[in-house]
Structure formats: structure tokens, C-alpha cells
Design a protein around this motif. Structure first.
Motif, mmCIF file in Angstrom:
data_model
loop_
_atom_site.group_PDB
_atom_site.id
_atom_site.type_symbol
_atom_site.label_atom_id
_atom_site.label_comp_id
_atom_site.label_asym_id
_atom_site.label_seq_id
_atom_site.Cartn_x
_atom_site.Cartn_y
_atom_site.Cartn_z
ATOM 1 N N ILE A 30 0.847 -1.199 0.000
ATOM 2 C CA ILE A 30 0.000 0.000 0.000
ATOM 3 C C ILE A 30 0.881 1.248 0.000
ATOM 4 N N GLY A 31 0.660 2.141 -0.951
ATOM 5 C CA GLY A 31 1.429 3.391 -1.017
ATOM 6 C C GLY A 31 2.868 3.102 -1.416
ATOM 7 N N PHE A 32 3.058 2.453 -2.594
ATOM 8 C CA PHE A 32 4.402 1.989 -2.991
ATOM 9 C C PHE A 32 5.315 3.110 -3.453
ATOM 10 N N GLY A 33 4.805 4.336 -3.575
ATOM 11 C CA GLY A 33 5.657 5.464 -3.986
ATOM 12 C C GLY A 33 6.301 5.187 -5.330
ATOM 13 N N ASP A 34 7.617 5.381 -5.436
ATOM 14 C CA ASP A 34 8.261 5.165 -6.740
ATOM 15 C C ASP A 34 8.671 3.706 -6.962
ATOM 16 N N VAL A 54 -0.842 -0.776 -4.630
ATOM 17 C CA VAL A 54 -1.877 0.257 -4.753
ATOM 18 C C VAL A 54 -1.301 1.592 -4.301
ATOM 19 N N GLU A 55 -1.640 2.640 -5.045
ATOM 20 C CA GLU A 55 -1.042 3.961 -4.807
ATOM 21 C C GLU A 55 -2.057 5.030 -5.256
ATOM 22 N N LEU A 56 -2.009 6.181 -4.588
ATOM 23 C CA LEU A 56 -2.920 7.270 -4.978
ATOM 24 C C LEU A 56 -2.328 8.140 -6.080
ATOM 25 N N SER A 57 -1.015 8.192 -6.155
ATOM 26 C CA SER A 57 -0.379 9.133 -7.082
ATOM 27 C C SER A 57 -0.131 8.501 -8.454
ATOM 28 N N LYS A 80 -4.137 2.429 -9.328
ATOM 29 C CA LYS A 80 -4.238 3.763 -8.709
ATOM 30 C C LYS A 80 -5.631 3.929 -8.128
ATOM 31 N N MET A 81 -5.718 3.845 -6.833
ATOM 32 C CA MET A 81 -7.010 4.071 -6.149
ATOM 33 C C MET A 81 -6.735 4.130 -4.644
ATOM 34 N N PRO A 82 -7.708 4.516 -3.823
ATOM 35 C CA PRO A 82 -7.491 4.481 -2.374
ATOM 36 C C PRO A 82 -7.378 3.030 -1.900
ATOM 37 N N ALA A 83 -6.406 2.777 -1.023
ATOM 38 C CA ALA A 83 -6.124 1.401 -0.596
ATOM 39 C C ALA A 83 -7.351 0.731 0.025
ATOM 40 N N ASP A 84 -8.117 1.473 0.813
ATOM 41 C CA ASP A 84 -9.224 0.794 1.505
ATOM 42 C C ASP A 84 -10.295 0.314 0.523
ATOM 43 N N VAL A 101 3.197 -1.933 4.383
ATOM 44 C CA VAL A 101 2.966 -0.481 4.455
ATOM 45 C C VAL A 101 4.280 0.171 4.890
ATOM 46 N N ASN A 102 4.957 0.805 3.950
ATOM 47 C CA ASN A 102 6.236 1.475 4.250
ATOM 48 C C ASN A 102 6.039 2.984 4.259
ATOM 49 N N PHE A 103 6.347 3.596 5.372
ATOM 50 C CA PHE A 103 6.336 5.055 5.503
ATOM 51 C C PHE A 103 5.001 5.661 5.032
ATOM 52 N N PRO A 104 3.895 5.250 5.673
ATOM 53 C CA PRO A 104 2.598 5.825 5.293
ATOM 54 C C PRO A 104 2.552 7.311 5.637
ATOM 55 N N ASP A 105 1.721 8.044 4.885
ATOM 56 C CA ASP A 105 1.571 9.480 5.186
ATOM 57 C C ASP A 105 1.127 9.624 6.644
ATOM 58 N N PRO A 106 1.859 10.426 7.461
ATOM 59 C CA PRO A 106 1.564 10.449 8.904
ATOM 60 C C PRO A 106 0.408 11.350 9.342
ATOM 61 N N GLU A 172 15.267 0.508 1.794
ATOM 62 C CA GLU A 172 15.765 0.928 0.479
ATOM 63 C C GLU A 172 14.787 1.868 -0.223
ATOM 64 N N THR A 173 13.648 2.168 0.395
ATOM 65 C CA THR A 173 12.670 3.008 -0.296
ATOM 66 C C THR A 173 13.141 4.467 -0.290
ATOM 67 N N LYS A 174 12.486 5.263 -1.128
ATOM 68 C CA LYS A 174 12.853 6.680 -1.217
ATOM 69 C C LYS A 174 12.735 7.361 0.157
ATOM 70 N N TYR A 175 11.630 7.063 0.850
ATOM 71 C CA TYR A 175 11.424 7.740 2.140
ATOM 72 C C TYR A 175 12.378 7.210 3.203
ATOM 73 N N ALA A 176 12.695 5.896 3.153
ATOM 74 C CA ALA A 176 13.655 5.338 4.113
ATOM 75 C C ALA A 176 14.994 6.050 3.953
HETATM 76 C C1 LIG Z 1 5.312 8.972 2.471
HETATM 77 S S1 LIG Z 1 4.988 8.180 0.961
HETATM 78 C C2 LIG Z 1 5.918 6.661 1.052
HETATM 79 C C3 LIG Z 1 6.154 6.033 -0.288
HETATM 80 C C4 LIG Z 1 6.969 4.726 -0.278
HETATM 81 N N1 LIG Z 1 6.294 3.681 0.468
HETATM 82 C C5 LIG Z 1 8.343 4.972 0.288
HETATM 83 O O1 LIG Z 1 8.624 4.451 1.368
HETATM 84 O O2 LIG Z 1 9.123 5.663 -0.391
HETATM 85 C C6 LIG Z 1 3.314 7.600 1.190
HETATM 86 C C7 LIG Z 1 2.687 7.128 -0.100
HETATM 87 O O3 LIG Z 1 1.412 6.574 0.188
HETATM 88 C C8 LIG Z 1 0.487 6.988 -0.819
HETATM 89 N N2 LIG Z 1 -0.853 6.923 -0.213
HETATM 90 C C9 LIG Z 1 -1.344 7.716 0.749
HETATM 91 N N3 LIG Z 1 -2.602 7.359 1.076
HETATM 92 C C10 LIG Z 1 -2.904 6.296 0.300
HETATM 93 C C11 LIG Z 1 -4.072 5.493 0.142
HETATM 94 N N4 LIG Z 1 -5.176 5.711 0.874
HETATM 95 N N5 LIG Z 1 -4.044 4.510 -0.768
HETATM 96 C C12 LIG Z 1 -2.938 4.285 -1.519
HETATM 97 N N6 LIG Z 1 -1.808 5.013 -1.416
HETATM 98 C C13 LIG Z 1 -1.787 6.005 -0.530
HETATM 99 C C14 LIG Z 1 0.927 8.380 -1.184
HETATM 100 O O4 LIG Z 1 0.482 8.768 -2.468
HETATM 101 C C15 LIG Z 1 2.452 8.261 -1.093
HETATM 102 O O5 LIG Z 1 3.025 7.889 -2.335
#
Ligand SMILES: C[S@@+](CC[C@H](N)C(=O)[O-])C[C@H]1O[C@@H](n2cnc3c(N)ncnc32)[C@H](O)[C@@H]1O
Length: 329
Positions: A30-34, A54-57, A80-84, A101-106, A172-176
Motif C-alpha cells: 500500500i502506497g508503494f511510492g516510486d 496500490v497507490e494514490l499518485s 491507482k485508487m485508495p487502498a481501503d 505499508v512502508n512510511f505511510p503518510d503520517p 531501500e525506499t525513497k522515504y527510508a
Molecule cells: C510517504 S509516501 C511513502 C512512499 C513509499 N512507500 C516509500 O517508502 O518511499 C506515502 C505514499 O502513500 C500513498 N498513499 C497515501 N494514502 C494512500 C491510500 N489511501 N491509498 C494508496 N496510497 C496512498 C501516497 O500517495 C504516497 O506515495
């Protein structure tokens, strides 16, 4: 492969999504970023598990797609859709080996915790979609969100929590890398379904666009001679229910068709985190009545909100003097 919501079935099956490798573990990120996590993590298995990301962006989706292609990871689907929405509507019960779930939006601001993914309801939903021996792996730099997730997990009663070291790939993720460069540490927890409390989280009432024309949400009506489409104005309808079960429909505009005798209404529907833009045709039939029907264009899926959009067009036409002879939505 990139899937649109309408490419899925509701619920779908791992064997349909991954027909060449149905026996492999099934992992959802969930939220795989790049998309940096999956190539590293998949390499730690003897054969790459089946991967659904699954990713929103949309920008992230394209970056990750290129990365997985370069890594030769064929049994991988990105969407591309909301994870839930994906987890509730698409993922079958007891089917996932892991949710990552790696580094979810806080959502750090006070009053914004409702936007956080890892709340009680989500832990119950996730537990119902994991196999009994499956697990949700959370890695985050954000101490306050981490504590929040642990509390929500416990309050849900649906999962058991173990804290420990994250898988190397999560670092190894961008946010890590961003947090490592700042000298900050990470938190990691593994949540497993609580065998003493089995929750079932039913799928919604979502279905694919029907093959049978009669099953497409529609109505049939007559229009008065005085009908004046140019009188159309933005029109909003809301269900009585609130939260993810409720819907809002906004009819944004009405266009004249140049090819058919009729019009097309543009509607925006909102149901919890799921939004859809749909077209609803109003087409004259041979007998002089008009068919109001959801168009297939744009790949809509059939939800309560989409049915309500057909209802909203019908209601607006009624307010303009139409007489409804048949409703099927
Ligand atoms: C802080 S970034 C972390 C990205 C990646 N996991 C990383 O570690 O580099 C959080 C990611 O979660 C995605 N995201 C946030 N809410 C989401 C949701 N409800 N469903 C899917 N993706 C979501 C955002 O678009 C963003 O790319």
C-alpha cells in the motif's frame, strides 16, 4: 501491468489475477511510492511472489511501473485508487500472505488522524483479507503515528502485534533513504490476525459494468415538448447515510449529442474515498420515449453512488416535467 478499477472483479481471485503463478504467495503493498521496495523484497524469495501494489499518485504509478518492468517482475499488478477501496472491494477474504505499508503518510496535524490509513477499521478489514498465517508489516519513521497504529491495532482486537526489525528492503525506499540521510531511525511492527477473534469485513455492493444491457442502471421516461435542456444547472444529491456507506452525486453539466438524438450528463460521485466521473446518456428511442442510462465510457464500476447518479439525472428530468415509465437503478 497497470489495472484500472474496472479491470478487477468484485471480489477478485489471486488465480485470475496471476494465472501463470497461482501457487505463489500473494503480497499487497500500500502506497508503494516510486516502487523501490518490491524489486529488493522480491529478490529475497526463491521466486517472486504475486504482487499487487496500490497507490494514490499517478506519477508514482508510472515510475514504479517502469522500475518493475526493468527488474523483469512480470507477476506484478499496479493500480491507482485508495487502498481501503481495493482491500474492501477487490481482495478476497483470507487470501493475502502479506500486506506491506512502508512510511505511510503520517497526517501529523491535530484533527487529521481520520485521514490515517492504520485505524481500527482498517486493521479489522486487513485481518479479514489476510490468510491466518499472514501478516501486515508496518515500517515508519514517524514515532507518533507508530504509537497511534499500535493503539489502534490493539483496540481493533483483530490483530496481534510484534515489534522488531524491518525487512532490509524497507530501508531501500525513497522515504527510508530520506530519513536515513537525516540520521533518523525507523519503527517496525508485524500485525498478524488474532485467531481468537475472527472478523468478517464484507465486500460492498460493487459490481463490474454488466454485459447484459438490461442490468445497466437506467430509466425510461417521456419528455414534455417544453423540455429546455439549456435550463440545466449544477445539481447535487446526497444519501441520508454518512461515512463510507453514503454517497454524494454532483451533476456537473449536460451536453448535446451530435450523433444521436439526445444529451449526455456528466456526473461526479463520491463514496468515502472512492470517486468516479461517469457519463449518463439520455437518448431518444424509436417509440418517442427516452432512455437514461449509465455509459460504459471511462470504465465505471457499479456502486450505490453510480446508481444514484442515474437516479439524479432521472430526478432532474422529472423536475423539468418528464414522466418516468420505468426505473431500474
Ligand atoms: C510517504 S509516501 C511513502 C512512499 C513509499 N512507500 C516509500 O517508502 O518511499 C506515502 C505514499 O502513500 C500513498 N498513499 C497515501 N494514502 C494512500 C491510500 N489511501 N491509498 C494508496 N496510497 C496512498 C501516497 O500517495 C504516497 O506515495
Amino acid at each position: 501491468m497497470i489495472y484500472r478499477l474496472s479491470d478487477f472483479q468484485f471480489p477478485d481471485a489471486a488465480a485470475r489475477l496471476f494465472p501463470d503463478t497461482p501457487e505463489r504467495p500473494f503480497v499487497l503493498e500500500i502506497g508503494f511510492g516510486d516502487g523501490r521496495f518490491w524489486p529488493h523484497y522480491a529478490a529475497t524469495f526463491p521466486a517472486a511472489p504475486n504482487y499487487l501494489g496500490v497507490e494514490l499518485s499517478g506519477v508514482s504509478l508510472l515510475k514504479a511501473h517502469r522500475r518493475l518492468k526493468d527488474a523483469g517482475l512480470g507477476n506484478a499488478i499496479l493500480t491507482k485508487m485508495p487502498a481501503d477501496v481495493l482491500v474492501r472491494e477487490v481482495i478476497p477474504a483470507s487470501s493475502l500472505d502479506q500486506i506491506i505499508v512502508n512510511f505511510p503518510d503520517p497526517w501529523p496535524k491535530a484533527g487529521h488522524t481520520d485521514h490515517r490509513l492504520l485505524r481500527q477499521d482498517f486493521f479489522r478489514l486487513a485481518a479479514s483479507r489476510l490468510k491466518p498465517a499472514g501478516s501486515l508489516l508496518l515500517t515508519t519513521d514517524h514515532d507518533e503515528y507508530f504509537e497511534f497504529a499500535l493503539e489502534q491495532a490493539q483496540a481493533s482486537g483483530a490483530v496481534l502485534t510484534t515489534q522488531g526489525e524491518p525487512p532490509a528492503a524497507a530501508l531501500e525506499t525513497k522515504y527510508a533513504q530520506k530519513w536515513r540521510d537525516l540520521g533518523l531511525g525507523v519503527n517496525h511492527a508485524r500485525f498478524t490476525p488474532n485467531p481468537a477473534a475472527q472478523f468478517s469485513a464484507p465486500h460492498g455492493l460493487t459490481t463490474s459494468y454488466p454485459k447484459d444491457e438490461q442490468a445497466v442502471p437506467h430509466s425510461i421516461l417521456t419528455l414534455p415538448d417544453s423540455f429546455a435542456p439549456q435550463d440545466f444547472d449544477k445539481y447535487t444529491a446526497r444519501s441520508q447515510q454518512f461515512g463510507s456507506a453514503g454517497w454524494t452525486v454532483v451533476l456537473l453539466d449536460l451536453y448535446t449529442s451530435l450523433r444521436r438524438d439526445g444529451w449526455v450528463a456528466l456526473a461526479h460521485t463520491v463514496e468515502g474515498e472512492l470517486t468516479q466521473e461517469v457519463l449518463i446518456g439520455i437518448t431518444r428511442r424509436d417509440d418517442g420515449t427516452y432512455l437514461v442510462r449509465l455509459a460504459k465510457f471511462g470504465g465505471p464500476i457499479i456502486t450505490a453512488g453510480v446508481k444514484a447518479a442515474v437516479g439524479a439525472v432521472t430526478d432532474w428530468l422529472e423536475s423539468q416535467g418528464a414522466v418516468v415509465v420505468h426505473r431500474a437503478y
